[in-house]
Design a protein around this motif. Structure first.
Motif, PDB file in Angstrom:
ATOM      1  N   LYS A 111       0.830  -1.213   0.000  1.00  0.00           N
ATOM      2  CA  LYS A 111       0.000   0.000   0.000  1.00  0.00           C
ATOM      3  C   LYS A 111       0.860   1.256   0.000  1.00  0.00           C
ATOM      4  O   LYS A 111       0.590   2.208  -0.750  1.00  0.00           O
ATOM      5  N   ILE A 150       0.528   4.218  -2.909  1.00  0.00           N
ATOM      6  CA  ILE A 150      -0.004   5.563  -2.660  1.00  0.00           C
ATOM      7  C   ILE A 150       1.059   6.652  -2.692  1.00  0.00           C
ATOM      8  O   ILE A 150       0.731   7.830  -2.786  1.00  0.00           O
ATOM      9  N   ALA A 179      -4.766   9.420   2.911  1.00  0.00           N
ATOM     10  CA  ALA A 179      -4.202   8.563   1.855  1.00  0.00           C
ATOM     11  C   ALA A 179      -3.869   7.180   2.390  1.00  0.00           C
ATOM     12  O   ALA A 179      -3.957   6.175   1.670  1.00  0.00           O
ATOM     13  N   PHE A 197      -6.162   4.033   1.892  1.00  0.00           N
ATOM     14  CA  PHE A 197      -6.394   3.305   0.638  1.00  0.00           C
ATOM     15  C   PHE A 197      -6.486   1.802   0.925  1.00  0.00           C
ATOM     16  O   PHE A 197      -5.643   1.241   1.631  1.00  0.00           O
ATOM     17  N   SER A 251      -8.766  -0.344  -6.211  1.00  0.00           N
ATOM     18  CA  SER A 251      -8.047  -0.085  -7.469  1.00  0.00           C
ATOM     19  C   SER A 251      -9.015  -0.183  -8.641  1.00  0.00           C
ATOM     20  O   SER A 251      -8.943   0.614  -9.594  1.00  0.00           O
ATOM     21  N   SER A 260     -10.865   2.935  -8.670  1.00  0.00           N
ATOM     22  CA  SER A 260      -9.997   3.985  -9.229  1.00  0.00           C
ATOM     23  C   SER A 260     -10.011   3.929 -10.750  1.00  0.00           C
ATOM     24  O   SER A 260     -10.076   4.968 -11.432  1.00  0.00           O
ATOM     25  N   ALA A 308     -10.260   6.973  -0.338  1.00  0.00           N
ATOM     26  CA  ALA A 308      -8.960   7.427  -0.827  1.00  0.00           C
ATOM     27  C   ALA A 308      -8.610   6.514  -2.001  1.00  0.00           C
ATOM     28  O   ALA A 308      -8.454   5.308  -1.835  1.00  0.00           O
ATOM     29  N   LEU A 344      -6.476   5.671  -5.833  1.00  0.00           N
ATOM     30  CA  LEU A 344      -5.232   5.903  -6.565  1.00  0.00           C
ATOM     31  C   LEU A 344      -5.459   6.910  -7.682  1.00  0.00           C
ATOM     32  O   LEU A 344      -6.478   6.888  -8.374  1.00  0.00           O
ATOM     33  N   ASP A 345      -4.474   7.787  -7.873  1.00  0.00           N
ATOM     34  CA  ASP A 345      -4.476   8.739  -8.979  1.00  0.00           C
ATOM     35  C   ASP A 345      -3.233   8.464  -9.818  1.00  0.00           C
ATOM     36  O   ASP A 345      -2.322   9.284  -9.917  1.00  0.00           O
ATOM     37  N   ILE A 373      -2.319   9.649  -4.899  1.00  0.00           N
ATOM     38  CA  ILE A 373      -3.619   9.367  -4.290  1.00  0.00           C
ATOM     39  C   ILE A 373      -4.536  10.571  -4.399  1.00  0.00           C
ATOM     40  O   ILE A 373      -4.077  11.714  -4.468  1.00  0.00           O
TER      41      ILE A 373
END
Length: 355
Positions: free
Chosen positions: A182, A186, A233, A236, A271, A274, A327, A329-330, A335
């Protein structure tokens, strides 16, 4: 390994840490010393730990039964009573020697007894080393709801001795690995990529992986100690992961999950979410899913499990004004916090997890 300066306390590693612990005992005029352990660490870790202590203080050992089921206010009441009966006062020091249940609960006991006494965390599991004992969160479960009661209060120090990992079964080592994965996902893409090929991983330098993981969590916590912003964050994988863990803890016909097992599933599910919100690519999602599934066995979800798991989300501590906050993932290594997600996308995540 050099020490890490956290938000108001140091984190020491291995044998050097005992030198600082003994110095702390010498420099502070404590009235007595209580060591909180569970039934597992009392047997496997306490003898080694006591061998390093150099103090003339009276030492009392307080043991409770191991397991998440005992991380509750009833156990705290029993420990508070023992502390009182054995003469603990405002100048008492409590050392929590154990995994995340011990450090979470012991930290809460210390933070609330006589409005707070000093405590030190000595984590003995991988999960506690890289996550539970660092960051100042202390607390207990409320029924099957994870960590609903607690405080943020920092220890005097954390002492991480990786020799205690030799006492762990493989499934508990995997459980801790989930939080390390993790931290890479993140915050540090390069760290995540080190775990893509476990067969090629040099476990001789596992102390280095632990050190980096602790550093990542510490860097995030220092920015936001009370979880108003970026510290979220760290949740996540935990919004759904905690709901899954709570659901399996509550139902007698389900096998209780280790924290990391539930969080591993939560990271795959979140995920997928996301990806559904176009924050990561399909290729990134498939990489995450395949990597985590290569380490952790699938959790078996039945059709009638989903509704009660989703209903548990309303109790997640990040929620505000009745809105469920994720929170997500970006991209790998970054994050986005405070993300709202509809139930339809959550249900699709579970469908994909089972595929």
């Amino acid at each position: 390994m050099t020490s890490i300066q956290a938000n108001g306390y140091p984190i020491y590693f291995n044998e050097k840490g005992y030198e600082f612990l003994n110095l702390h005992l010498k420099e502070n005029k404590y009235s007595n010393l209580f060591i909180i352990v569970d039934s597992r660490t009392n047997e496997l870790c306490l003898p080694q730990f006591l061998g390093y202590l150099e103090t003339e203080l009276i030492i009392e050992i307080i043991e409770f039964d191991a397991g998440e089921a005992n991380k509750n206010i009833e156990t705290c009441i029993q420990i508070w009573k023992v502390l009182t009966e054995l003469g603990a006062d405002r100048k008492t020091l409590i050392i929590n020697l154990g995994g995340g249940v011990v450090t979470d609960l012991g930290g809460f006991v210390a933070s609330t007894f006589k409005r707070g006494v000093d405590f030190i965390n000595v984590p003995t599991t991988l999960l506690a080393m890289v996550d539970a004992s660092v960051g100042g969160k202390n607390g207990v479960d409320l029924g099957n709801l994870k960590n609903q009661i607690g405080v943020i209060n920092v220890p005097k120090m954390v002492l991480i001795d990786t020799n205690y990992l030799e006492t762990l079964p493989k499934n508990e080592m995997r459980s801790g690995l989930a939080e390390m994965l993790k931290h890479g996902l993140i915050y540090d893409k390069n760290e995540w990529e080190k775990f893509l090929d476990l067969k090629g991983l040099d476990f001789a330098d596992f102390d280095g992986f632990i050190y980096r993981s602790v550093s990542i969590k510490n860097e995030i916590v220092i920015q936001d100690p009370t979880e108003k912003n970026i510290r979220k964050a760290l949740n996540f994988g935990h919004t759904l992961g905690h709901a899954v863990e709570s659901y399996f803890l509550e139902h007698e016909n389900k096998t209780t999950l280790l924290h990391g097992e539930a969080i591993a599933a939560g990271m795959i599910l979140e995920s997928f979410i996301s990806k559904g919100k176009n924050l990561i690519t399909t290729a990134e999602y498939l990489q995450i899913k395949s990597t985590i599934k290569s380490i952790f066995e699938d959790i078996q979800f039945e059709e009638n499990d989903l509704k009660p798991i989703i209903e548990l989300l309303i109790h997640d501590k990040k929620n505000e004004y009745g809105s469920i906050q994720f929170a997500l993932l970006d991209g790998i290594g970054k994050i986005k916090i405070n993300q709202e997600v509809d139930n339809q996308l959550i249900e699709k995540a579970f469908e994909d997890y089972k595929s």
